[in-house]
Design a protein around this motif. Structure first.
Motif: not given
Length: 614
Positions: A329-334
């Motif tokens: 899972l890749r977390f894309l923090h805005q």
């Protein structure tokens, strides 16, 4: 064999005779014991001589300073006694994420990798005498035996690093049973308390018992409240820690969970293999994937609300492997979009060059580096700066990692013909001011990007090269004419990411002057530079690092360099020209970060390996 080479060296040095070596080797073949220990017991060689030869042969430091460790319980939890005795090794000291281990055979790379896998630490091997290792094993592990705390087999029990209840045994990686087949690790996983996760895993197991074999029946995941809680807990903790990725890795006896924090993977827990498919199915449901398909890779995406209430985009990849499906899972923090360029790591004299290139109405800026070097963050931060109501920005990305309001973003689909070159061709009919191309992969994309830069557009893109000068050579190798490269490209930025030293536990880590000079410091700088390191504290979860910073090599294409490019120079001639221009290499950028106390020598060496030093 390394032992025979050592024996012959001892013979050549005159410490033992050929006959004595032959007798010792014969005894070794009969008993399987180490040659050095046999020579010691026969009185044929002194301890100091043997250790000197061992250090020379293995290329690691010699260890003789035996003393009782300050945290013996932590060391015995990291490496169990049976493994220490079997492999003749003993943990000495843990500092941050580094674990020093005294070994009789430090050349055993497989064993070193296994220790790193078990402990979640970087192993620093040192060589020591077998007899001293055995003696220290007895002293280190004796307290656990003297407590009288025994399990049913009469063996001492030790609790895990964050276990409150000392009566609960820690299951090993090789455990075959299902009961208590979970484990929470120390350090970065402090938020996943062992007792809490253990209780939750037991609740999930109980809730799935009504469906027969949970590993085979997939009707239950969306209905099991404990399972939903477990998955949400893993996701929430990863987001709280600022992890960029979460890995769920199935093995024969368990599933390992790891978080990538500041670019480094940290084991955080394991859970029973019987929950493997249930957890994966729950994640597939979130990403709207087919829970019945386990033979083919799948990719999906979903949005998850983090601990602070902010929504985080999660990109999911499922890969079938030997023991089940591995999930990443890749977390894309805005929040990464609003980062100020000045905070990325540009030196004061480099940032103006980058900003000047961004302000030009035309020309191409190329950001280069390997995967995971921070190119996306640099480009998105640049787009955030350029994103104003009076410009039209279009991007072609694979995949789109962040959504930017005010920017037209196109997802590449090569299977249907929507390639980077096709998207770029369409962009030029959309009245663009600024174009961002996720990656230049072929001649057609490179040619169209150069054309766009020459016809009044600002173009931002990336390449995979080791440094800035090689980017010029790569474009030429792609078939772009040298005069076009010289005219279209305005700036090249090569970068790497290194971890920042935790500001709360930073302490001096001095090195001899000659070592600093070999690293790249001048003799004058070596007299004043004091390298720093992180000792490890609760704020950095005992890793010694907190956050990351980029190393940059900024190469503006000046008139001098442009004229040189049109003469079809070699790579070395280009490097000579950039040195005369005073361009700072990635290694020099790292040395500045060391001088400023922002990162460690180990981080800079690791990040700049394979690049030009000077």
């Amino acid at each position: 064999m390394i032992r025979e080479r050592m024996g012959h060296l001892l013979c050549e040095a005159g410490f033992i005779s050929e006959r004595q070596l032959a007798c010792a080797l014969e005894m070794q073949r009969g008993t399987g014991r180490r040659l050095g220990q046999i020579l010691l017991e026969q009185g044929l060689i002194a301890e100091e001589t043997l250790l000197a030869f061992l250090g020379q042969q293995y290329g690691v430091p010699v260890f003789r300073e035996w003393r009782q460790p300050t945290a013996p319980d932590e060391l015995t939890r990291l490496i169990p006694e049976d493994l220490a005795r079997k492999e003749c090794l003993v943990p000495i000291q843990r500092t941050g994420d580094r674990l020093t281990v005294a070994m009789a055979n430090p050349a055993n790379v497989g064993l070193t990798n296994e220790l790193a896998f078990r402990t979640g630490c970087r192993i620093i091997p040192v060589v020591a005498l077998e007899s001293e290792i055995i003696e220290h094993i007895h002293r280190l592990y004796a307290p656990s035996q003297s407590t009288g705390e025994k399990n049913q087999e009469g063996k001492p029990r030790r609790s895990p690093a964050n276990q409150v209840d000392s009566q609960t045994p820690t299951p090993s990686w090789e455990a075959r049973g299902d009961k208590d087949d979970h484990k929470a690790f120390h350090g970065i996983a402090a938020g996943l308390a062992s007792d809490e996760i253990g209780t939750l895993v037991e609740q999930v197991t109980t809730s799935l018992q009504g469906y027969g074999q949970p590993a085979e029946d997939e009707r239950h995941p969306e209905d099991s409240a404990p399972l939903v809680t477990l998955v949400n807990r893993l996701l929430s903790e990863a987001i709280r820690l600022g992890a960029s990725d979460m890995h769920l890795e199935p093995y024969e006896a368990c599933v390992r969970v790891r978080y990538r924090v500041d670019g480094v993977l940290h084991p955080v827990m394991t859970y029973p293999v019987k929950l493997r498919n249930a957890v994966v199915s729950r994640l597939k449901i979130l990403a709207n994937l087919d829970i019945a398909e386990r033979r083919l890779p799948q990719d999906g995406r979903f949005c998850f609300k983090g601990p602070a209430g902010t929504e985080v985009d999660v990109r999911m990849s499922v890969l079938p492997c030997l023991h089940g499906e591995k999930v990443v899972l890749r977390f894309l923090h805005q929040t990464g979009l609003s980062m100020d360029l000045a905070q990325l790591g540009f030196e004061p004299d480099e940032l103006p060059l980058f900003l000047e290139a961004l302000e030009r109405p035309e020309g191409m800026i190329v950001v280069t580096g390997p995967t995971g070097s921070g190119k996306t963050t640099t480009l998105y931060s640049a787009l955030h700066l350029l994103n104003t109501p009076d410009v039209n920005i279009v991007t072609a990305e694979d995949p789109i990692e962040y959504h930017i309001t005010g920017v037209t973003q196109v997802q590449i689909h090569e299977d249907i013909g929507l390639t980077f070159s096709a998207a770029l061709r369409a962009f030029l009919r959309q009245d663009p001011d600024i174009l961002m191309i996720g990656e230049i992969r072929d001649h057609e994309t490179a040619h169209m990007a150069v054309r766009a830069a020459l016809t009044g557009h600002r173009v931002l893109s990336t390449l995979h090269t080791t440094d800035a000068v090689r980017t010029i050579a790569r474009l030429l190798d792609m078939g772009i004419e040298s005069f076009l490269v010289a005219s279209a490209v305005s700036l090249i930025v090569a970068q790497r990411l290194v971890r920042r030293i935790c500001p709360f536990c930073r302490e001096p880590d001095p090195l001899p002057k000659d070592h600093l000079v070999k690293l790249g410091f001048s003799p004058e700088e070596a007299n004043v530079v004091i390298p720093m390191r992180g000792a490890g504290c609760p704020s950095c979860y005992q890793t010694g690092y907190k956050g990351r910073i980029a190393l940059f090599e900024v190469l503006p294409l000046t008139e001098t360099l442009q004229a040189r490019i049109t003469q079809h120079p070699s790579l070395e001639e280009l490097r000579c020209c950039t040195r005369q221009m005073g361009v700072r290499t990635l290694r020099h950028s790292g040395l500045r970060k060391i001088h400023s106390g922002l990162t460690t020598i180990q981080e800079v060496i690791g990040a700049t390996a394979g690049t030009v030093i000077s």
